[in-house]
Every structure is written in structure tokens, then in C-alpha cells.
Design an enzyme around this catalytic site. Structure first.
Site, short mmCIF file in Angstrom:
data_model
loop_
_atom_site.label_atom_id
_atom_site.label_comp_id
_atom_site.label_asym_id
_atom_site.label_seq_id
_atom_site.Cartn_x
_atom_site.Cartn_y
_atom_site.Cartn_z
N MET A 102 8.49 -4.24 1.15
CA MET A 102 9.26 -5.62 1.12
C MET A 102 10.46 -5.22 0.26
SD MET A 102 6.33 -8.32 0.42
CE MET A 102 5.55 -7.30 -0.60
N GLY A 189 11.12 -7.23 -4.65
CA GLY A 189 10.98 -6.04 -3.85
C GLY A 189 9.74 -5.33 -4.27
N SER A 190 8.85 -5.09 -3.32
CA SER A 190 7.59 -4.41 -3.43
C SER A 190 6.83 -4.05 -2.31
CB SER A 190 6.71 -5.81 -4.30
OG SER A 190 7.07 -6.86 -3.59
N ARG A 191 5.51 -3.86 -2.55
CA ARG A 191 4.78 -3.30 -1.45
C ARG A 191 3.51 -3.96 -1.29
NH1 ARG A 191 3.39 2.98 -1.60
NH2 ARG A 191 1.22 2.41 -1.43
#
Length: 232
Positions: A102, A189-191
Site C-alpha cells: 500500500m 504507506g505499508s504492506r
């Protein structure tokens, strides 16, 4: 329907988690504008971005108990066999891992991939490396959720990134959850990794864009279809 209602309905609602940030960005914009007026407009742009970031649109969720639905908006960055993190308690055998990255423009609301019962929630402190790196699944701060579904246990891991420094999980252990239900978010912002049984028939590939609550990642019955949906 009035014009105001039409305009209101054309925009996605904002999740309540975003209000403190939106207010803070706007107040800072006013302060900066008082110092030097062009700075106000720079701050206002960031405020609008913050509003966009915390959007929480409704999704059309397919109601098929044999399908695994994407838990996050973003880009499929990895699909393949992988040993799940030890803290999930899913064993040492390889499972299929699907990673969704993301970026700062993705909707960051996370959704339940399949109905079941929350068996465990495990927070693991760690680093804040780029979430796109494969090593992020081992070394970054993360929060794991294990769901006991009718098809077996599935692990969902929220991973913080270089910008994301806050993982939020609303679900609790022993909660009954349904496909598409909101269970958390990650700022900014990440996963998100999902570990699923090897017998799943995959329906996504690396590079594909996924939509939380809508995109079918895989199926336990490749011939199954659905005609029922839920808006949420």
C-alpha cells in the site's frame, strides 16, 4: 435529492481515525500561513491529501465462503510459498504468501479476507524498513491476526513501513468476523501479508492491483461462483 446531498454522496466518507490528523494538518496550515501566506497553500494541499488518505469507501463484497478476498488496497508485490512468521503459530511448513503493498495514495483500511473466528492477535515490535523489501516480513514492526475459518487457519499480517509508524487493529481475540469486515488500518504507506493453505487456487499475479473487500485472491473451490453481495 438536493444538490448538496448529491455532492456529499459522490465523496467517500472519512474514517474517524483520520480526524485528529486532518485537524492538525489544517491548524498547522493556518500557522504557516500566518508566518508566510504561500505556506498556507502548501499546508492545505497536505490537508487535502490527509483527507484522501483516510477515506473509507463502501465496497461490494462477494459472499462466497470458498473465496479469499483481498484484505488491502494496493499492488500485489509477492505470490509464492513461504514459511509464516513463528509468532503466528501456523507451523514450520510453507504456506502460500500473498503480499499487498500500500503506497501513500492507497486506501489503508484493512478488511477481513474470509469469515471465521479470530484465534489470536500477536504484536511484534521491529524496524521500519521499506515495506516493499521482502525482509520486511521478518524484521519490521508488525501485527498478526490468525483467523480460524472453515477451511483452516489463515494468517493476516499488518506490516509497518518506512513512513508507516502506527498499526491499528480493531479486532480482538475470540471475535467472530465476516468477509470484508473492517479490522484495522496502517498509517502511512505499508504492506499486508496473508498466509493461506497450499490447496487454494490462486486468482492473482504479481503486479496486479487489488481492492480490499472485492478482489478475489484465491478459491478453495475453483468452480464456485456467487450471486450474493454485501455493500459495506
Amino acid at each position: 435529492m438536493s444538490i448538496l446531498q448529491s455532492v456529499h454522496n459522490s465523496f467517500a466518507p472519512i474514517h474517524k481515525e483520520g480526524y485528529p490528523f486532518i485537524i492538525a494538518f489544517f491548524v498547522i496550515s493556518l500557522i504557516l500561513g500566518w508566518v508566510w501566506s504561500p505556506l498556507f497553500w502548501c499546508g492545505l494541499v497536505l490537508t487535502v491529501w490527509c483527507i484522501y488518505f483516510f477515506r473509507d469507501p463502501e465496497r461490494v463484497i462477494p459472499l462466497n465462503p470458498n473465496w479469499i478476498i483481498s484484505p488491502a488496497d494496493g499492488r500485489i508485490s509477492f505470490v509464492g510459498p513461504c514459511i509464516p512468521p513463528e509468532e503466528l503459530g501456523l507451523g514450520n511448513a510453507e504456506m502460500i504468501r500473498i503480499s499487498v503493498f500500500m503506497d501513500i495514495f492507497s486506501c489503508h483500511i484493512n478488511r477481513v479476507p474470509i469469515s471465521g473466528k479470530v484465534e489470536s492477535i500477536i504484536y511484534h515490535p521491529g524496524q521500519f524498513a521499506n515495506a516493499e523489501l521482502d525482509k520486511a516480513s521478518q524484521f519490521n514492526e508488525r501485527n498478526g491476526v490468525v483467523i480460524d475459518s472453515k477451511h483452516g487457519k489463515i494468517g493476516v499480517v499488518q506490516i509497518a513501513g518506512a513512513i508507516a509508524r502506527r498499526i491499528v487493529c480493531w479486532s480482538q481475540e475470540d471475535d467472530s468476523v465476516v468477509t470484508g469486515q473492517r479490522f484495522g488500518l496502517i498509517r502511512f504507506g505499508s504492506r499486508l501479508d496473508i498466509y493461506i493453505p497450499n490447496e487454494v487456487k490462486l486468482r492473482v499475479t504479481v503486479g496486479q492491483t487489488s481492492i480490499a473487500g472485492e478482489t478475489v485472491l484465491g478459491s478453495f473451490d475453483d468452480k464456485s461462483a456467487t450471486t450474493e453481495f454485501r455493500f459495506d
